[in-house]
Design a protein around this motif. Structure first.
Motif, PDB file in Angstrom:
ATOM      1  N   ALA A  44      -3.893   5.499   8.238  1.00  0.00           N
ATOM      2  CA  ALA A  44      -4.281   6.862   7.875  1.00  0.00           C
ATOM      3  C   ALA A  44      -4.586   6.939   6.379  1.00  0.00           C
ATOM      4  N   GLY A  45      -3.774   6.243   5.558  1.00  0.00           N
ATOM      5  CA  GLY A  45      -4.015   6.242   4.129  1.00  0.00           C
ATOM      6  C   GLY A  45      -5.285   5.517   3.744  1.00  0.00           C
ATOM      7  N   VAL A  46      -5.515   4.354   4.342  1.00  0.00           N
ATOM      8  CA  VAL A  46      -6.739   3.595   4.062  1.00  0.00           C
ATOM      9  C   VAL A  46      -7.968   4.384   4.516  1.00  0.00           C
ATOM     10  N   ALA A  47      -7.875   4.979   5.703  1.00  0.00           N
ATOM     11  CA  ALA A  47      -9.012   5.742   6.223  1.00  0.00           C
ATOM     12  C   ALA A  47      -9.327   6.947   5.341  1.00  0.00           C
ATOM     13  N   ASN A  48      -8.302   7.636   4.877  1.00  0.00           N
ATOM     14  CA  ASN A  48      -8.537   8.773   3.978  1.00  0.00           C
ATOM     15  C   ASN A  48      -9.178   8.329   2.670  1.00  0.00           C
ATOM     16  N   THR A  49      -8.821   7.126   2.213  1.00  0.00           N
ATOM     17  CA  THR A  49      -9.367   6.612   0.956  1.00  0.00           C
ATOM     18  C   THR A  49     -10.835   6.239   1.087  1.00  0.00           C
ATOM     19  N   PHE A  50     -11.224   5.658   2.233  1.00  0.00           N
ATOM     20  CA  PHE A  50     -12.565   5.102   2.370  1.00  0.00           C
ATOM     21  C   PHE A  50     -13.451   5.846   3.361  1.00  0.00           C
ATOM     22  N   LYS A  51     -12.970   6.951   3.922  1.00  0.00           N
ATOM     23  CA  LYS A  51     -13.846   7.691   4.824  1.00  0.00           C
ATOM     24  C   LYS A  51     -15.030   8.242   4.029  1.00  0.00           C
ATOM     25  N   GLY A  52     -16.178   8.256   4.683  1.00  0.00           N
ATOM     26  CA  GLY A  52     -17.411   8.614   3.996  1.00  0.00           C
ATOM     27  C   GLY A  52     -18.141   7.411   3.434  1.00  0.00           C
ATOM     28  N   ASN A  53     -17.504   6.243   3.448  1.00  0.00           N
ATOM     29  CA  ASN A  53     -18.129   5.003   2.996  1.00  0.00           C
ATOM     30  C   ASN A  53     -18.187   4.040   4.173  1.00  0.00           C
ATOM     31  N   ASP A  54     -19.212   4.147   4.986  1.00  0.00           N
ATOM     32  CA  ASP A  54     -19.309   3.337   6.199  1.00  0.00           C
ATOM     33  C   ASP A  54     -19.837   1.934   5.941  1.00  0.00           C
ATOM     34  N   ALA A  55     -19.959   1.560   4.653  1.00  0.00           N
ATOM     35  CA  ALA A  55     -20.186   0.151   4.327  1.00  0.00           C
ATOM     36  C   ALA A  55     -18.890  -0.643   4.438  1.00  0.00           C
ATOM     37  N   TRP A  93       0.828  -1.206   0.000  1.00  0.00           N
ATOM     38  CA  TRP A  93       0.000   0.000   0.000  1.00  0.00           C
ATOM     39  C   TRP A  93       0.865   1.260   0.000  1.00  0.00           C
ATOM     40  N   LEU A  94       1.936   1.240   0.803  1.00  0.00           N
ATOM     41  CA  LEU A  94       2.791   2.420   0.963  1.00  0.00           C
ATOM     42  C   LEU A  94       3.942   2.471  -0.045  1.00  0.00           C
ATOM     43  N   ASP A  95       4.013   1.498  -0.941  1.00  0.00           N
ATOM     44  CA  ASP A  95       5.050   1.440  -1.970  1.00  0.00           C
ATOM     45  C   ASP A  95       6.440   1.350  -1.356  1.00  0.00           C
ATOM     46  N   VAL A  96       6.573   0.553  -0.292  1.00  0.00           N
ATOM     47  CA  VAL A  96       7.858   0.325   0.364  1.00  0.00           C
ATOM     48  C   VAL A  96       8.550  -0.908  -0.216  1.00  0.00           C
ATOM     49  N   TYR A  97       7.770  -1.943  -0.539  1.00  0.00           N
ATOM     50  CA  TYR A  97       8.334  -3.221  -0.970  1.00  0.00           C
ATOM     51  C   TYR A  97       7.261  -3.975  -1.742  1.00  0.00           C
ATOM     52  N   GLY A  98       7.670  -4.654  -2.818  1.00  0.00           N
ATOM     53  CA  GLY A  98       6.738  -5.452  -3.595  1.00  0.00           C
ATOM     54  C   GLY A  98       6.150  -4.682  -4.757  1.00  0.00           C
ATOM     55  N   SER A  99       5.498  -5.453  -5.657  1.00  0.00           N
ATOM     56  CA  SER A  99       4.901  -4.858  -6.848  1.00  0.00           C
ATOM     57  C   SER A  99       3.654  -5.653  -7.231  1.00  0.00           C
ATOM     58  N   PRO A 100       2.547  -4.977  -7.554  1.00  0.00           N
ATOM     59  CA  PRO A 100       2.409  -3.527  -7.632  1.00  0.00           C
ATOM     60  C   PRO A 100       2.410  -2.889  -6.255  1.00  0.00           C
ATOM     61  N   GLY A 101       2.801  -1.615  -6.212  1.00  0.00           N
ATOM     62  CA  GLY A 101       2.823  -0.896  -4.954  1.00  0.00           C
ATOM     63  C   GLY A 101       2.310   0.516  -5.128  1.00  0.00           C
ATOM     64  N   GLY A 102       2.109   1.189  -4.005  1.00  0.00           N
ATOM     65  CA  GLY A 102       1.703   2.582  -4.018  1.00  0.00           C
ATOM     66  C   GLY A 102       0.362   2.811  -4.680  1.00  0.00           C
ATOM     67  N   ALA A 103       0.299   3.811  -5.549  1.00  0.00           N
ATOM     68  CA  ALA A 103      -0.964   4.222  -6.154  1.00  0.00           C
ATOM     69  C   ALA A 103      -1.617   3.100  -6.952  1.00  0.00           C
ATOM     70  N   THR A 104      -0.818   2.254  -7.610  1.00  0.00           N
ATOM     71  CA  THR A 104      -1.383   1.152  -8.396  1.00  0.00           C
ATOM     72  C   THR A 104      -2.061   0.130  -7.490  1.00  0.00           C
ATOM     73  N   GLN A 110      -3.151   0.645  -4.433  1.00  0.00           N
ATOM     74  CA  GLN A 110      -4.299   1.305  -3.803  1.00  0.00           C
ATOM     75  C   GLN A 110      -5.500   1.348  -4.740  1.00  0.00           C
ATOM     76  N   GLN A 111      -5.259   1.606  -6.013  1.00  0.00           N
ATOM     77  CA  GLN A 111      -6.372   1.673  -6.961  1.00  0.00           C
ATOM     78  C   GLN A 111      -7.003   0.294  -7.165  1.00  0.00           C
ATOM     79  N   HIS A 112      -6.183  -0.747  -7.207  1.00  0.00           N
ATOM     80  CA  HIS A 112      -6.723  -2.106  -7.289  1.00  0.00           C
ATOM     81  C   HIS A 112      -7.654  -2.382  -6.111  1.00  0.00           C
ATOM     82  N   VAL A 113      -7.210  -2.020  -4.921  1.00  0.00           N
ATOM     83  CA  VAL A 113      -8.027  -2.249  -3.725  1.00  0.00           C
ATOM     84  C   VAL A 113      -9.316  -1.434  -3.805  1.00  0.00           C
ATOM     85  N   LYS A 114      -9.204  -0.170  -4.157  1.00  0.00           N
ATOM     86  CA  LYS A 114     -10.385   0.686  -4.224  1.00  0.00           C
ATOM     87  C   LYS A 114     -11.387   0.167  -5.248  1.00  0.00           C
TER      88      LYS A 114
END
Length: 509
Positions: A309-320, A238-249, A251-255
């Motif tokens: 903090a990153g996950v919460a910022n991404t999904f806040k407002g979606n309490d499902a 998620w934080l693009d520290v290690y592994g691939s895909p990482g970071g924004a890619t 996160q977008q897959h998860v979203k």
């Protein structure tokens, strides 16, 4: 889960079709002895719902006693009788006994009060041969459960909430010891775990281990009556520290997957599964790599708060969407099984005995989520890989939203793997806060242990999600499907699908 491998213990199972028989008892019970703590309890307007799961030579019975009146009832004794040779094996959430064909159940200390328009559930396993007709003579506190108060002529009815056929998953919040929808309707998270988001990115397998996350794959889940999916994640990806895909890619897959599931009426539990931190004092069998390539005893202060903090910022407002803050804590093992030290580390983090990296405690992770303004329900697992929940209430972190549920895991090889343990350790917790069985399973491909867990959870209004909706081949358990179209594995998959098809996430206690 530790990736795709866990220690297992062998058991045998035979699973038959699930039969749901729910109705109102109309006849008075004959005979039966009364327990001392319920002997003076008054008769009241009640209904008894009776459901069974029958596998041919035995069955599990779930009974729910509903108080249809406007006043609470203190103390209850349920009696009914079988027409055949049904023989009691063991029961839970009540004191069970049998005399001839008559069965008697009395309340335990923690479930003796039935609130006005509320209910309590109890259950037991029976053996039998021949026919297995449903009982019809349910009585509580000496009077038939006809829905009419025996002391009056007034009939009280209840309203059943019908789940939506289509539409997005409901937004959830905590109300007392229950998860409820935005309008206050009780709701259970019933579904499956969908693994691979925690490991594929750090094992060179891409994002979802070559498995589909498209509409067809979600439609396959719908055929099982799945209403919730737990998705394990990896903080370094998620934080693009290690592994691939990482970071924004990554996160977008998860979203994208979360949005797809929610649109299709399925709540999503996002779980921090694999984390950074070299656990060098670990046993030989444990992974010592500092990267997030395995399960660590606790989350780390270096990345875990940043991840949430990153996950919460991404999904806040979606309490499902629900946040499961850390998969399976076990800090007490690093502290030579000192449970007090383990629980203190669990809540407060910092420098913990036996763990060489700085730990982020559950309070740190709660604070990280709430600092973003996110209001999502949070799930927190206990010690011993989320199986030991005994001190959970004592060490529960402070949440300004008071929106925390307990995340419990229950495998057949865990220490707490019997109805007696669940009655004494889990049921009192479930009376105070919502409990979600975030993972459960057994150490072979049968369904006998899992059936017991599901029956017990149903009786306590606990949601559950078994491991796992991945077609890895079931040889040692914990694999539900043979392919991505949802073909169930014999035993474990067939049994769970049959059980899940009888369940309604909107059903009340």
């Amino acid at each position: 889960m530790f990736g795709r491998v866990r220690k297992r213990r062998t058991a045998l199972a035979a699973v038959g079709a699930v039969v749901s028989i729910a109705g109102t008892a109309l006849m008075a019970a004959a005979g039966g002895s009364w327990a001392s703590d319920a002997s003076s309890a008054a008769a009241f307007a009640c209904r008894v719902d009776y459901t069974t799961n029958d596998w041919g030579s035995g069955f599990g019975a779930k009974l729910t006693v509903a108080n249809l009146g406007s006043s609470p009832v203190n103390g209850w004794t349920l009696t009914y009788s079988y027409a055949g040779n049904q023989t009691l094996q063991h029961g839970w959430s009540g004191n069970w006994s049998q005399s001839g064909k008559t069965v008697t159940v009395t309340n335990l200390s923690w479930n003796g009060t039935i609130a006005a328009n509320g209910s309590v559930s109890t259950g037991a396993n029976f053996s039998y041969s021949g026919t297995n007709a449903k009982p019809t003579d349910f009585a509580v506190n000496g009077a038939a459960c006809t829905g009419v108060d025996p002391t009056t002529t007034t009939t009280t009815t209840t309203t059943t909430t019908t789940p939506p056929v289509d539409g997005p998953a409901p937004e959830l919040r905590v109300s007392g010891n229950t998860l409820v929808t935005a309008d206050g309707t009780p709701y259970r998270l019933l579904g499956v775990d969908r693994s691979s988001g925690e490991f594929a990115c750090v094992q060179g397998k891409g994002m979802w281990d070559s498995g589909p996350v498209d509409q067809a794959s979600v439609d396959a889940m719908k055929t099982w009556n799945i209403h919730a999916v737990r998705v394990p994640l990896n903080e370094e990806c998620w934080l693009d520290v290690y592994g691939s895909p990482g970071g924004a890619t990554y996160q977008q897959h998860v979203k994208d997957y979360v949005d797809l599931l929610v649109r299709n009426g399925m709540n999503v539990i996002l779980d921090l599964h694999w984390t950074w931190g070299a656990y060098t004092n670990s046993p030989d069998w444990h992974c010592k790599d500092e990267h997030a390539v395995c399960q660590k005893p606790m989350p780390d202060a270096k990345y875990s708060p940043q991840f949430w903090a990153g996950v919460a910022n991404t999904f806040k407002g979606n309490d499902a969407v629900v946040f499961d803050l850390f998969n399976e804590p076990y800090p007490e093992m690093a502290a030579d099984w000192d449970k007090t030290a383990g629980w203190q580390c669990w809540r407060d983090g910092g420098t913990c005995t036996g763990i060489p990296y700085e730990v982020a405690g559950m309070q740190d992770l709660v604070d990280a989520v709430r600092s973003t303004g996110a209001t999502n329900v949070l799930m927190l697992g206990g010690l011993e890989w989320a199986n030991d929940m005994r001190e959970w209430l004592k060490y529960k972190p402070v949440d300004p939203r008071n929106n925390i549920a307990a995340s419990w895991h229950a495998y057949s090889f865990n220490a707490c793997a019997t109805e007696t343990c669940w009655d004494t350790q889990i049921a009192p917790l479930a009376a105070q806060v919502p409990v979600v069985l975030g993972e459960f399973g057994q150490d072979n491909c049968g369904f006998d242990y899992m059936q017991r867990v599901a029956n017990w959870a149903d009786a306590h209004h606990i949601g559950y999600l078994p491991w796992t909706w991945n077609p890895w081949g079931c040889s040692t358990g914990a694999v539900l499907i043979k392919d991505w179209t949802g073909t169930p594995e014999p035993g474990i998959g067939e049994g769970y699908k049959a059980h899940l098809l009888t369940q309604d996430p909107y059903s009340t206690r």
